[in-house]
Design a protein around this motif. Structure first.
Motif, short mmCIF file in Angstrom:
data_model
loop_
_atom_site.label_atom_id
_atom_site.label_comp_id
_atom_site.label_asym_id
_atom_site.label_seq_id
_atom_site.Cartn_x
_atom_site.Cartn_y
_atom_site.Cartn_z
N ARG A 1 5.86 -8.11 -3.65
CA ARG A 1 4.64 -8.41 -4.41
C ARG A 1 4.52 -9.91 -4.66
O ARG A 1 3.43 -10.49 -4.56
CB ARG A 1 4.64 -7.65 -5.74
CG ARG A 1 3.39 -7.95 -6.52
CD ARG A 1 3.16 -7.02 -7.69
NE ARG A 1 1.95 -7.44 -8.38
CZ ARG A 1 1.91 -7.71 -9.69
NH1 ARG A 1 2.97 -7.55 -10.43
NH2 ARG A 1 0.77 -8.10 -10.22
N TYR B 1 0.94 1.39 -4.00
CA TYR B 1 -0.27 1.15 -4.79
C TYR B 1 -1.19 2.38 -4.79
O TYR B 1 -1.41 3.00 -3.75
CB TYR B 1 -1.04 -0.05 -4.23
CG TYR B 1 -2.27 -0.36 -5.04
CD1 TYR B 1 -2.17 -0.90 -6.32
CD2 TYR B 1 -3.53 -0.04 -4.54
CE1 TYR B 1 -3.28 -1.14 -7.07
CE2 TYR B 1 -4.67 -0.27 -5.30
CZ TYR B 1 -4.53 -0.82 -6.56
OH TYR B 1 -5.63 -1.04 -7.32
N ALA C 1 -3.61 2.65 -11.09
CA ALA C 1 -3.45 1.38 -10.40
C ALA C 1 -2.44 0.48 -11.11
O ALA C 1 -1.45 0.04 -10.51
CB ALA C 1 -4.80 0.67 -10.29
N THR D 1 0.83 -1.22 0.00
CA THR D 1 0.00 0.00 0.00
C THR D 1 0.86 1.27 0.00
O THR D 1 0.35 2.36 -0.23
CB THR D 1 -0.95 0.06 1.21
OG1 THR D 1 -0.18 0.00 2.40
CG2 THR D 1 -1.96 -1.06 1.18
N PRO E 1 -4.62 -5.06 -9.41
CA PRO E 1 -3.61 -4.69 -10.42
C PRO E 1 -4.23 -4.05 -11.67
O PRO E 1 -3.53 -3.44 -12.48
CB PRO E 1 -2.95 -6.03 -10.79
CG PRO E 1 -3.23 -6.93 -9.64
CD PRO E 1 -4.57 -6.50 -9.11
N SER F 1 1.09 1.88 -11.06
CA SER F 1 1.75 1.82 -9.76
C SER F 1 2.24 0.40 -9.46
O SER F 1 3.30 0.22 -8.87
CB SER F 1 0.83 2.34 -8.64
OG SER F 1 -0.26 1.46 -8.43
N VAL F 2 1.47 -0.60 -9.89
CA VAL F 2 1.90 -1.99 -9.68
C VAL F 2 3.12 -2.29 -10.56
O VAL F 2 4.08 -2.91 -10.14
CB VAL F 2 0.75 -2.98 -9.97
CG1 VAL F 2 1.25 -4.42 -9.89
CG2 VAL F 2 -0.40 -2.75 -9.01
#
Ligand code: HEM
Length: 224
Positions: A91, A66, A73, A63, A147, A76-77
């Protein structure tokens, strides 16, 4: 040094009886694999708990990067996976742990079922276990969308269709989860994020505490 610190705290808050109550229990022979190899089946509840702790810790770090909105989204992943130091490992732990915890949960449930450990006086703990099972599945379902890639998007659409097929309340459940207008969109992502990191973990903590208190009160079930 440590002893002095302990004594200082103990003098003020009397912690000795607390941890003695937790630690002073002999492990019965029938759950000790050193005595009976087949006793390894008793490890699955503890392993479920252990992986759950890993999920919570790795999730907390996820978090930090993310971003729960549809613009950012996936990016960021991707950034976390490719650029952040140890991001791939953290992850990866969360990803594989999510599957492994379900496997352990299933094995634990089979152990309890086939040994009849759900029988009186442990019926209530079985029911709490069933609720824990649903919470875990909910965590898996909501986490899968985060994701925001194609697989996540369409799998969630299928999942919501299944939920919507529930008699009478199906449409209401879908709207509650997906938001209005009931398609997987911006509201769905923020809702799933909130459910994944706040609602379900809160339920998980409460239920697990209840589960463990009951195990301590009732003791482990006897030998077959
Ligand atoms: C987050 C999920 C869960 C965790 C962390 C957990 C953890 C544990 C642990 C550590 C024990 C001690 C004995 C052992 O490990 O086998 C236990 C016992 C028990 N669990 Fe779970 N459990 C979970 C889910 C479930 C589920 C899904 C069920 C059944 C539907 C269940 C039913 C029981 C019962 C009835 C006992 C008492 C068994 C006995 O005394 O022999 N638990 N659980």
């Amino acid at each position: 040094m440590l002893q002095r610190l302990y004594d200082w705290v103990d003098e003020r808050v009397d912690i000795t009886p607390l941890w003695r109550d937790i630690a002073d229990h002999e492990v019965p022979e029938h759950v000790n694999p050193a005595h009976h190899f087949s006793a390894f089946v008793y490890c699955f509840g503890g392993l479920t708990f252990f992986i759950t702790v890993i999920q919570i810790l790795s999730g907390m770090f996820l978090t930090m990067y993310y971003v729960p909105d549809i613009e950012n989204a996936w990016k960021s992943v991707y950034y976390l996976q490719r650029e952040v130091a140890y991001g791939q490992i953290v992850r990866g732990m969360h990803h594989w742990g999510a599957s492994l915890v379900i496997v352990m949960l299933f094995l634990h449930t089979l152990r309890v079922f086939f040994q009849g450990a759900y029988k009186k006086p442990r019926e209530l703990n079985w029911v709490i276990g069933v609720l824990l099972f649903f919470v875990m599945l909910g965590l898996g379902f909501t986490g899968y969308l985060l994701p925001w890639d194609n697989k996540a998007y369409f799998a969630t659409q299928v999942g919501l269709e299944i939920a919507a097929a529930t008699p009478f309340i199906g449409d209401a459940i879908r709207t509650l989860l997906a938001g209005d207008p009931s398609i997987v969109g911006a509201q769905t992502l923020t809702r799933f994020f909130a459910i994944h990191v706040f609602f379900l973990p809160a339920a998980l903590f409460g239920l697990m505490a209840f589960h463990f208190i009951l195990i301590r009160k009732q003791g482990i079930s006897g030998p077959l």
